[in-house]
Design an enzyme around this catalytic site. Structure first.
Site, mmCIF file in Angstrom:
data_model
loop_
_atom_site.group_PDB
_atom_site.id
_atom_site.type_symbol
_atom_site.label_atom_id
_atom_site.label_comp_id
_atom_site.label_asym_id
_atom_site.label_seq_id
_atom_site.Cartn_x
_atom_site.Cartn_y
_atom_site.Cartn_z
ATOM 1 N N GLU A 1 9.599 14.736 19.953
ATOM 2 C CA GLU A 1 11.123 14.109 19.648
ATOM 3 C C GLU A 1 10.454 13.092 18.746
ATOM 4 O OE1 GLU A 1 14.413 14.434 22.311
ATOM 5 O OE2 GLU A 1 13.266 15.472 23.830
HETATM 6 N N1 CAA Z 1 22.097 11.075 12.890
HETATM 7 C C1 CAA Z 1 22.636 11.902 11.946
HETATM 8 N N2 CAA Z 1 22.877 12.264 10.863
HETATM 9 C C2 CAA Z 1 21.314 12.048 10.761
HETATM 10 C C3 CAA Z 1 20.747 10.779 11.904
HETATM 11 C C4 CAA Z 1 21.332 10.947 12.831
HETATM 12 N N3 CAA Z 1 20.771 10.189 14.085
HETATM 13 N N4 CAA Z 1 18.563 10.776 11.197
HETATM 14 C C5 CAA Z 1 19.330 11.397 10.028
HETATM 15 N N5 CAA Z 1 20.671 12.091 9.811
HETATM 16 C C6 CAA Z 1 21.265 12.641 8.398
HETATM 17 C C7 CAA Z 1 21.078 11.802 7.415
HETATM 18 O O1 CAA Z 1 22.351 10.886 7.001
HETATM 19 C C8 CAA Z 1 20.649 12.804 6.489
HETATM 20 O O2 CAA Z 1 22.263 12.689 5.458
HETATM 21 P P1 CAA Z 1 22.801 12.602 4.113
HETATM 22 O O3 CAA Z 1 22.070 12.976 2.606
HETATM 23 O O4 CAA Z 1 23.833 13.608 3.986
HETATM 24 O O5 CAA Z 1 23.377 11.123 4.750
HETATM 25 C C9 CAA Z 1 20.116 13.733 6.261
HETATM 26 O O6 CAA Z 1 19.985 13.786 8.238
HETATM 27 C C10 CAA Z 1 18.293 13.418 5.741
HETATM 28 O O7 CAA Z 1 18.109 12.294 6.939
HETATM 29 P P2 CAA Z 1 17.012 11.391 5.947
HETATM 30 O O8 CAA Z 1 17.369 11.083 3.836
HETATM 31 O O9 CAA Z 1 16.533 10.481 6.546
HETATM 32 O O10 CAA Z 1 15.488 12.446 6.272
HETATM 33 P P3 CAA Z 1 14.339 11.989 6.430
HETATM 34 O O11 CAA Z 1 13.646 13.263 5.004
HETATM 35 O O12 CAA Z 1 13.611 10.954 5.493
HETATM 36 O O13 CAA Z 1 13.855 12.150 7.250
HETATM 37 C C11 CAA Z 1 13.496 11.347 9.540
HETATM 38 C C12 CAA Z 1 13.915 11.968 8.745
HETATM 39 C C13 CAA Z 1 14.234 11.106 11.015
HETATM 40 C C14 CAA Z 1 11.525 10.840 9.424
HETATM 41 C C15 CAA Z 1 13.416 12.870 10.367
HETATM 42 O O14 CAA Z 1 12.623 14.084 9.512
HETATM 43 C C16 CAA Z 1 12.931 13.287 11.518
HETATM 44 O O15 CAA Z 1 13.100 12.591 12.665
HETATM 45 N N6 CAA Z 1 11.622 13.611 12.215
HETATM 46 C C17 CAA Z 1 10.840 13.875 12.961
HETATM 47 C C18 CAA Z 1 12.000 15.320 13.933
HETATM 48 C C19 CAA Z 1 11.024 15.340 15.127
HETATM 49 O O16 CAA Z 1 11.544 14.680 15.907
HETATM 50 N N7 CAA Z 1 11.006 16.586 15.703
HETATM 51 C C20 CAA Z 1 10.309 16.338 17.169
HETATM 52 C C21 CAA Z 1 10.772 18.006 17.527
HETATM 53 S S1 CAA Z 1 11.885 18.337 18.547
HETATM 54 C C22 CAA Z 1 11.013 18.652 20.025
HETATM 55 O O17 CAA Z 1 9.852 17.411 20.139
HETATM 56 C C23 CAA Z 1 11.908 19.261 21.225
HETATM 57 C C24 CAA Z 1 10.857 19.574 22.777
HETATM 58 O O18 CAA Z 1 10.351 20.208 22.634
HETATM 59 C C25 CAA Z 1 10.579 17.878 23.672
#
Ligand code: CAA
Length: 380
Positions: A363
């Site tokens: 996550e």
């Molecule tokens: N709420 C709403 N929108 C959001 C957001 C949030 N918390 N975070 C980002 N966004 C939106 C941004 O506003 C953007 O939208 P717009 O272009 O319309 O403004 C869009 O999402 C893309 O965001 P970024 O430009 O910030 O994207 P990025 O490529 O820089 O990545 C990141 C952002 C935070 C690094 C994201 O890629 C991320 O969270 N990565 C990790 C993924 C993750 O947590 N994976 C876990 C897998 S699930 C799991 O583990 C479940 C399980 O089985 C236990």
């Protein structure tokens, strides 16, 4: 912030504590060894209301707040983090995602059964080449009018083998980047959908983690969550809350290891006295206790912010980052306090140490949490 727990919250905490002690503790070592978790235990957790804690009663949920959820997560995780990850994914990713963004028809069809533990769900974002870099989705959902054709592979999917309902993130309009991504509800048994072999993991070995393969799977359009192109936002918004659940899991793992170390240090004698009387051990306990309380405050704060309708992205990321670090440090120290006994399975702390590691990875890794936190800090 005032974290005084209500009568109801104290009851939920006690119910989770009792369940963990009476139902999860027996067999936890064997389940870890065998990499198995009987579905009857999921159903029992469902009967107690742990599988749909924040789901409205209209959809058979418990209708509770996020603070109650983290209290239960902490207690379950003290004993069995494999059980608690199943609870966490089902509650904060699958049920919360469907309740918040699903249609009435989707809620009636899926949520009402997911919230009782009759069935369990999975959240499918990660891919072989899209873990932290979540916008790089290679799985495609091609629009065919009244349905999508889904192709691709998902990796490290919690509940992958036991789930009936899968929330799958896939790219529909490649030219639009993350704005072209959709979230689709896929059912077990849909033609072309195959569950890959179970991963042989370091920790949370009772929970089943699989890769999933989609080969021309026909998914009806009514199974899309939200507007066309909402899938990435759906994943981010859902994960922001999921991180509070994993933070609570990390807190529970740390607290469980601490409680075992505290008890052991009052029983085990060296040099003619209980080891707790040696400052080397007492200071370790002092550090563990302090850090766990600090982590608990962050977790409760994130939960309370979510319940108050505030933006909890920052507080959830801070809680997960810190609580998972505390889980790792605390479990390592708990093994150290147990000495040779800490290195064998019967004393539970080695398992908690192995389980702690994943809380720094799934996550959103600790590094991803720091991206989220630093962007928020720099924006102000
Ligand atoms: N709420 C709403 N929108 C959001 C957001 C949030 N918390 N975070 C980002 N966004 C939106 C941004 O506003 C953007 O939208 P717009 O272009 O319309 O403004 C869009 O999402 C893309 O965001 P970024 O430009 O910030 O994207 P990025 O490529 O820089 O990545 C990141 C952002 C935070 C690094 C994201 O890629 C991320 O969270 N990565 C990790 C993924 C993750 O947590 N994976 C876990 C897998 S699930 C799991 O583990 C479940 C399980 O089985 C236990």
């Amino acid at each position: 912030m005032d974290f005084t727990l209500s009568e109801e919250q104290l009851m939920i905490q006690q119910a989770a504590r009792d369940f963990a002690r009476n139902e999860l503790l027996p067999g936890v070592i064997e389940r870890d060894d065998a990499q198995k978790f009987p579905f009857e235990l999921v159903q029992k957790m469902g009967e107690l209301g742990f599988m749909g804690m924040m789901v409205n009663e209209k959809y058979n949920g418990s209708g509770l707040d996020t603070l109650s959820y983290v209290l239960a997560m902490e207690e379950l995780s003290k004993v069995d983090a494999s059980a608690s990850v199943m609870v966490s994914v089902n509650n904060s990713l699958v049920c919360w995602g469907l309740q918040t963004f699903g249609t009435e028809a989707q809620k009636a069809k899926y949520l009402s059964r997911l919230s009782t533990g009759e069935i369990i769900g999975a959240f499918c974002l990660s891919e072989p080449e899209a873990g932290s870099d979540a916008t790089s989705q290679k799985t495609t959902a091609i629009d065919k009018g009244d349905h999508y054709i889904l192709n691709g592979t998902k990796n490290w999917i919690t509940n992958g083998g036991s789930a009936e309902v899968f929330l799958v993130i896939a790219q529909t309009h490649i030219e639009k980047g993350h704005k072209g991504i959709n979230a689709l509800i896929v059912e077990k048994g849909m033609e072309g959908f195959e569950v890959g072999p179970k991963e042989n993991k370091l920790g949370i070995r009772g929970s089943d983690t699989h890769s999933l393969i989609f080969n021309d799977v026909k998914v009806p359009k009514e199974n899309r969550i939200g507007e066309d192109g909402f899938g990435f936002k759906f994943a981010m918004k859902t994960l922001a809350g999921g991180r509070i659940g994993i933070a609570a899991q990390a807190l529970g793992i740390a607290a469980g290891a601490y409680e075992l170390a505290l008890k052991y240090s009052k029983e085990r004698k060296t040099f003619g006295t209980e080891i707790a009387n040696h400052q080397a051990i007492a200071f370790k306990l002092a550090d563990m206790h302090t850090k766990i309380q600090a982590a608990r405050n962050l977790v409760y704060q994130a939960a309370c912010e979510k319940d108050a309708g505030k933006d909890y992205t920052l507080s959830g990321a801070m809680a997960k980052l810190y609580a998972s670090e505390v889980a790792m440090e605390t479990t390592i120290e708990a093994v150290q306090i147990h000495g040779g006994n800490g290195f064998v399975k019967d004393y539970h702390v080695e398992r908690l140490m192995r389980d702690a590691k994943i809380t720094q990875i799934y996550e959103g890794t600790s590094e991803i949490q720091k991206i989220v936190i630093s962007r928020s800090v720099l924006k102000d």
